[in-house]
Write a protein that holds these residues in place. Structure first.
Motif, PDB file in Angstrom:
ATOM      1  N   MET A 142       0.817  -1.221   0.000  1.00 38.73           N
ATOM      2  CA  MET A 142       0.000   0.000   0.000  1.00 38.73           C
ATOM      3  C   MET A 142       0.850   1.271   0.000  1.00 38.73           C
ATOM      4  SD  MET A 142      -3.056  -0.893  -0.427  1.00 38.73           S
ATOM      5  CE  MET A 142      -3.798   0.726  -0.233  1.00 38.73           C
ATOM      6  N   SER A 143       2.158   1.127   0.249  1.00 36.84           N
ATOM      7  CA  SER A 143       3.027   2.305   0.146  1.00 36.84           C
ATOM      8  C   SER A 143       3.587   2.419  -1.281  1.00 36.84           C
ATOM      9  CB  SER A 143       4.160   2.226   1.174  1.00 36.84           C
ATOM     10  OG  SER A 143       5.116   1.253   0.805  1.00 36.84           O
ATOM     11  N   ARG A 144       3.157   1.522  -2.169  1.00 35.51           N
ATOM     12  CA  ARG A 144       3.644   1.483  -3.561  1.00 35.51           C
ATOM     13  C   ARG A 144       5.171   1.462  -3.629  1.00 35.51           C
ATOM     14  NH1 ARG A 144       0.874   3.643  -8.897  1.00 35.51           N
ATOM     15  NH2 ARG A 144      -1.066   2.532  -8.603  1.00 35.51           N
ATOM     16  N   PRO A 145       5.788   0.455  -3.014  1.00 35.94           N
ATOM     17  CA  PRO A 145       7.252   0.457  -2.968  1.00 35.94           C
ATOM     18  C   PRO A 145       7.889   0.140  -4.323  1.00 35.94           C
ATOM     19  CG  PRO A 145       6.398  -1.595  -2.102  1.00 35.94           C
ATOM     20  CD  PRO A 145       5.202  -0.737  -2.398  1.00 35.94           C
ATOM     21  N   THR A 146       9.068   0.694  -4.539  1.00 36.03           N
ATOM     22  CA  THR A 146       9.869   0.310  -5.700  1.00 36.03           C
ATOM     23  C   THR A 146      10.621  -0.967  -5.345  1.00 36.03           C
ATOM     24  OG1 THR A 146      10.206   2.658  -6.042  1.00 36.03           O
ATOM     25  CG2 THR A 146      11.582   1.190  -7.341  1.00 36.03           C
ATOM     26  N   VAL A 147      11.081  -1.011  -4.075  1.00 34.96           N
ATOM     27  CA  VAL A 147      11.794  -2.193  -3.582  1.00 34.96           C
ATOM     28  C   VAL A 147      11.096  -2.677  -2.311  1.00 34.96           C
ATOM     29  CG1 VAL A 147      13.979  -3.124  -2.730  1.00 34.96           C
ATOM     30  CG2 VAL A 147      14.006  -1.310  -4.440  1.00 34.96           C
ATOM     31  N   LEU A 148      10.809  -3.971  -2.301  1.00 33.84           N
ATOM     32  CA  LEU A 148      10.182  -4.595  -1.138  1.00 33.84           C
ATOM     33  C   LEU A 148      11.238  -5.456  -0.444  1.00 33.84           C
ATOM     34  CD1 LEU A 148       7.298  -4.823   0.072  1.00 33.84           C
ATOM     35  CD2 LEU A 148       6.928  -6.774  -1.427  1.00 33.84           C
TER      36      LEU A 148
ATOM     37  N   ASN B 141       6.080  -9.368  -8.153  1.00 35.81           N
ATOM     38  CA  ASN B 141       7.282  -9.006  -8.913  1.00 35.81           C
ATOM     39  C   ASN B 141       6.969  -8.912 -10.398  1.00 35.81           C
ATOM     40  OD1 ASN B 141       9.688 -10.777 -10.496  1.00 35.81           O
ATOM     41  ND2 ASN B 141      10.385  -8.978  -9.382  1.00 35.81           N
ATOM     42  N   GLU B 142       6.207  -9.880 -10.910  1.00 33.91           N
ATOM     43  CA  GLU B 142       5.916  -9.902 -12.347  1.00 33.91           C
ATOM     44  C   GLU B 142       4.873  -8.867 -12.749  1.00 33.91           C
ATOM     45  OE1 GLU B 142       7.086 -14.604 -12.969  1.00 33.91           O
ATOM     46  OE2 GLU B 142       4.982 -14.035 -12.917  1.00 33.91           O
ATOM     47  N   GLU B 143       3.831  -8.732 -11.936  1.00 35.38           N
ATOM     48  CA  GLU B 143       2.730  -7.832 -12.312  1.00 35.38           C
ATOM     49  C   GLU B 143       3.018  -6.367 -12.038  1.00 35.38           C
ATOM     50  OE1 GLU B 143      -0.970 -10.993 -11.765  1.00 35.38           O
ATOM     51  OE2 GLU B 143      -0.807  -9.329 -10.370  1.00 35.38           O
ATOM     52  N   GLN B 144       3.720  -6.094 -10.939  1.00 33.13           N
ATOM     53  CA  GLN B 144       3.947  -4.695 -10.535  1.00 33.13           C
ATOM     54  C   GLN B 144       5.371  -4.234 -10.838  1.00 33.13           C
ATOM     55  OE1 GLN B 144       0.702  -4.070  -9.948  1.00 33.13           O
ATOM     56  NE2 GLN B 144       0.914  -3.176  -7.915  1.00 33.13           N
ATOM     57  N   ASN B 145       6.180  -5.156 -11.334  1.00 38.90           N
ATOM     58  CA  ASN B 145       7.609  -4.902 -11.539  1.00 38.90           C
ATOM     59  C   ASN B 145       8.292  -4.427 -10.250  1.00 38.90           C
ATOM     60  OD1 ASN B 145       9.895  -4.970 -13.167  1.00 38.90           O
ATOM     61  ND2 ASN B 145       9.780  -2.757 -13.560  1.00 38.90           N
ATOM     62  N   THR B 146       7.805  -4.909  -9.118  1.00 38.27           N
ATOM     63  CA  THR B 146       8.420  -4.544  -7.838  1.00 38.27           C
ATOM     64  C   THR B 146       9.710  -5.353  -7.668  1.00 38.27           C
ATOM     65  OG1 THR B 146       6.180  -4.305  -6.983  1.00 38.27           O
ATOM     66  CG2 THR B 146       7.953  -4.329  -5.343  1.00 38.27           C
ATOM     67  N   THR B 147      10.768  -4.644  -7.334  1.00 36.84           N
ATOM     68  CA  THR B 147      12.056  -5.292  -7.062  1.00 36.84           C
ATOM     69  C   THR B 147      11.980  -5.868  -5.648  1.00 36.84           C
ATOM     70  OG1 THR B 147      13.104  -3.662  -8.478  1.00 36.84           O
ATOM     71  CG2 THR B 147      14.551  -4.843  -6.948  1.00 36.84           C
ATOM     72  N   ILE B 148      12.444  -7.109  -5.492  1.00 37.96           N
ATOM     73  CA  ILE B 148      12.235  -7.777  -4.199  1.00 37.96           C
ATOM     74  C   ILE B 148      13.542  -8.364  -3.652  1.00 37.96           C
ATOM     75  CG2 ILE B 148      10.985  -9.670  -3.040  1.00 37.96           C
ATOM     76  CD1 ILE B 148       8.629  -9.095  -4.939  1.00 37.96           C
ATOM     77  N   PHE B 149      13.788  -8.066  -2.390  1.00 38.75           N
ATOM     78  CA  PHE B 149      14.985  -8.555  -1.695  1.00 38.75           C
ATOM     79  C   PHE B 149      14.486  -9.356  -0.486  1.00 38.75           C
ATOM     80  CE2 PHE B 149      18.978  -6.784   0.735  1.00 38.75           C
ATOM     81  CZ  PHE B 149      19.471  -8.062   0.866  1.00 38.75           C
ATOM     82  N   ILE B 150      14.684 -10.697  -0.552  1.00 37.21           N
ATOM     83  CA  ILE B 150      14.167 -11.590   0.494  1.00 37.21           C
ATOM     84  C   ILE B 150      15.310 -12.171   1.317  1.00 37.21           C
ATOM     85  CG2 ILE B 150      12.787 -13.681   0.960  1.00 37.21           C
ATOM     86  CD1 ILE B 150      11.674 -13.566  -1.816  1.00 37.21           C
ATOM     87  N   VAL B 151      15.110 -12.202   2.616  1.00 35.95           N
ATOM     88  CA  VAL B 151      16.026 -12.887   3.515  1.00 35.95           C
ATOM     89  C   VAL B 151      15.284 -14.132   3.994  1.00 35.95           C
ATOM     90  CG1 VAL B 151      16.760 -12.690   5.907  1.00 35.95           C
ATOM     91  CG2 VAL B 151      17.417 -10.935   4.280  1.00 35.95           C
TER      92      VAL B 151
END
Ligand code: ATP
Length: 235
Positions: free
Chosen positions: A150-156, A181-191
């Motif tokens: 909901m914050s419309r992040p570029t990177v999650l 990632n595919e639909e919103q083109n959000t870049t994702i960094f997972i630990v």
């Protein structure tokens, strides 16, 4: 998009990150795996400014954000879903989601994004008037991810999204992370400690031991790597 260079982070005398280099490119899913205490969460918290780096440089879209306070980093579009989810237990699902959008005033888009997260997680729409704290663990993780969206992040930034959840729910959540990632083109960094799923969904991965990055490759290659198999996949 996001670049950590020679990052050193301390908790008092504890040298938690000992010079890590890591890059997350636009549109990528990156997974950082490693044992308990390796420094994975610290890497995320240093990126989001919660635990500042003592040395090194963090760049976001070419800007130096190393010394920036967390609230400024959020405003730039980097949003963290913390370990243990930390939703607001006494607020309803809908109110939790509103809180995620508190920095925004583009009302029309907020409504669109709300519809989107309810489509991703229909159970949240069913439970929108229920207090967050009464949701199951899996539903709380869905809510935490949705609140961040909901914050419309570029990177999650996702800290251990699988923690304490049943395998089926974990699978569902990882599929939706991929979808975002595919639909919103959000870049994702997972630990993640669940190396198998995290690497399966990732474009690239990093392996961390005792505060240093020991290996990096594509998710597919890391899954096939003998050392990774022995240490993290139980094969
Ligand atoms: P886990 O998967 O168990 O969460 P992790 O890989 O995320 O582990 P971190 O939580 O980043 O590891 O911890 C890295 C090191 O820093 C550990 O030795 C840990 O004990 C230490 N550490 C983490 N948080 C603190 C803190 N608030 N104060 C002191 N030491 C800390």
């Amino acid at each position: 998009m996001l670049k950590l260079s020679n990052i050193h982070t301390y908790y008092g005398n504890i040298h938690a990150l000992k010079g890590i280099d890591l890059e997350v490119k636009e549109g990528e899913i990156i997974s950082l795996i490693g044992a308990n205490g390796a420094g994975k969460s610290t890497a995320l918290m240093t990126t989001s400014g919660i635990v500042p780096a003592k040395r090194g440089r963090i760049e976001f879209k070419g800007l130096d954000i190393t010394a920036m306070p967390p609230e400024e980093i959020v405003k730039m579009g980097i949003c963290q879903v913390p370990e243990g989810r930390r939703i607001f237990p006494y607020l309803t699902v809908a109110e939790n989601l509103d809180m995620g959008a508190f920095l925004r005033n583009d009302t029309n888009n907020i409504t669109k994004d709300l519809d989107y997260v309810y489509t991703l997680f229909p159970i949240l729409a069913e439970r929108k008037n229920q207090a967050g704290g009464t949701l199951s663990g899996g539903e709380q993780q869905m809510l935490a991810i949705s609140r961040a969206l909901m914050s419309r992040p570029t990177v999650l930034l996702l800290d251990e999204p699988s923690l304490g959840l049943a395998p089926l729910i974990v699978k569902q959540i990882f599929s939706i992370i991929k979808k975002i990632n595919e639909e919103q083109n959000t870049t994702i960094f997972i630990v993640e400690q669940n190396a198998n799923l995290a690497l399966k969904k990732a474009h690239r991965g990093y392996v961390m031991e005792n505060g240093v990055i020991t290996l990096t490759d594509t998710g597919t290659n890391l899954l096939a790597n003998e050392d990774v198999k022995k240490a993290y996949l139980g094969i």
